[in-house]
Design an enzyme around this catalytic site. Structure first.
Site, PDB file in Angstrom:
ATOM      1  N   SER A 120      38.222  38.286  39.367  1.00 37.82           N
ATOM      2  CA  SER A 120      38.867  37.722  38.192  1.00 37.82           C
ATOM      3  C   SER A 120      40.163  38.466  37.871  1.00 37.82           C
ATOM      4  CB  SER A 120      37.894  37.742  37.006  1.00 37.82           C
ATOM      5  OG  SER A 120      38.368  36.953  35.946  1.00 37.82           O
ATOM      6  N   ASP A 168      35.491  31.491  38.929  1.00 39.32           N
ATOM      7  CA  ASP A 168      35.580  32.947  38.784  1.00 39.32           C
ATOM      8  C   ASP A 168      34.463  33.688  39.517  1.00 39.32           C
ATOM      9  OD1 ASP A 168      35.552  35.586  37.674  1.00 39.32           O
ATOM     10  OD2 ASP A 168      36.559  34.847  35.891  1.00 39.32           O
TER      11      ASP A 168
END
Length: 336
Positions: free
Chosen positions: A49, A193
């Site tokens: 991320s 993510d």
């Protein structure tokens, strides 16, 4: 082998980013090289991320010299400090239509994509300076997807635009829409993510390193793992005992992400303790102090609070970072 691992955590990535600004300054001072960069002193960088975005930026080659890093650690943090309030800005209509993230993604990805394009342009994964591992999750194939520079160099099927890599690893469910990226062979991948399964990618990095040329064992590695201030928001029994699905959604994501990070830290400590090299694994988890724990609080006030918290973490760990810098320099090929 020198490994850097960077957790996910949205705008809180400013904190580990500031720690790396301090580490880069120490590397420059101790190596007597004012142009030294983070990428020069690590052989593998892993990120999830926000950590995946930082990974891509640190490893971006210079346009003048493809063997040198384009950005400093301070340049990397500027992505958040200068663009964070726009990336996490939400119009009144978006807020209403999405139900604040309940019915649709909370934020438009437009500003994020523009910022990534500004930093990374048309750069390909295979062109990054060093081996890397950036996490994401394939929601169609239902399996983890790892972007790897060293794998991308073997063929177009594993190569992607770096801006797409950064977009995919940061496609946090409920915050941004899932990313649909294509390899250089035009194969589409619907990705979200990597924090949904590896918010702390350090164990993934360790496993990947064991398969790189030379197959280094734990005793032959040095790992620096940086968190984003997880495990900081308490949940109280009196409130949680009667929660249903709607109330548990956000807390359970937070608990799972911090729990995964803590578990990976425990596992790595056991691995390095077992080979008698506990000091070759370093984990730094910043404290938030006055900053908000929310991953998307990009108010000007909170951006500054996160910067200060990151700088305070670096100051509090000054001697540790000094020791890390010395070790990284001593392990560099030029010193061998």
């Amino acid at each position: 082998m020198r490994i850097l691992s960077l957790d996910g955590g949205g705008i809180r990535g400013i904190m580990p980013g500031q720690v790396l600004v301090a580490l880069e300054e120490k590397l420059q001072k101790l190596s007597k090289n004012k142009d030294a960069r983070i990428a020069d002193y690590f052989d593998l960088i892993a990120g999830t991320s926000t950590g995946g975005i930082l990974t891509c930026i640190y490893l971006c080659p210079s346009e003048e010299d493809a063997t040198k890093a384009r950005y400093s650690a301070a340049n990397a943090v500027d992505l958040y400090l200068e663009n964070g309030d726009e990336i996490f800005d939400v119009t009144a209509w978006q807020k209403i239509s999405s139900g604040a993230g309940v019915f649709d993604e909370k934020y438009s990805a437009k500003e994020l994509e523009e910022s990534l394009n500004d930093y990374l342009g048309e750069l390909k994964l295979s062109n990054l300076l060093k081996p890397c591992l950036v996490t994401s999750y394939d929601i169609r194939r239902r399996k983890a997807h790892f972007f790897k520079q060293h794998k991308a160099k073997t063929g177009d099927a594993f190569d992607f635009y770096v801006k797409d890599v950064a977009r995919a690893t940061s496609a946090a469910p409920t915050y941004f829409e899932a990313a649909k990226v294509k390899s250089m062979t035009s194969v589409p991948y619907p990705l979200v993510d990597g924090g949904v399964f590896a918010n702390n990618p350090t164990l993934c990095a360790y496993a990947e390193a064991r398969n790189l040329p030379g197959a280094p064992k734990a005793k032959d590695m040095f790992i620096l793992s940086l968190g984003t201030g997880s495990s900081i928001k308490p949940y109280y029994y009196k409130e949680a005992k009667d929660w249903g699905l709607a109330q548990w959604v956000k807390p359970i994501i937070d608990i799972m992400m911090s729990g995964v990070s803590e578990t990976v830290d425990f596992q790595l400590k056991q691995i390095f303790d077992a080979v008698g090299k506990p000091k070759q694994y370093v984990r730094i988890e910043p404290e938030l102090y006055n900053a908000s724990p929310e991953m998307d609080d990009a108010s000007i006030k909170n951006l500054e609070a996160l910067r200060i918290a990151g700088q305070k973490c670096a100051d509090d760990n000054d001697q540790l970072l000094n020791d890390v810098a010395k070790k990284l320099i001593a392990m560099s090929p030029a010193q061998a």
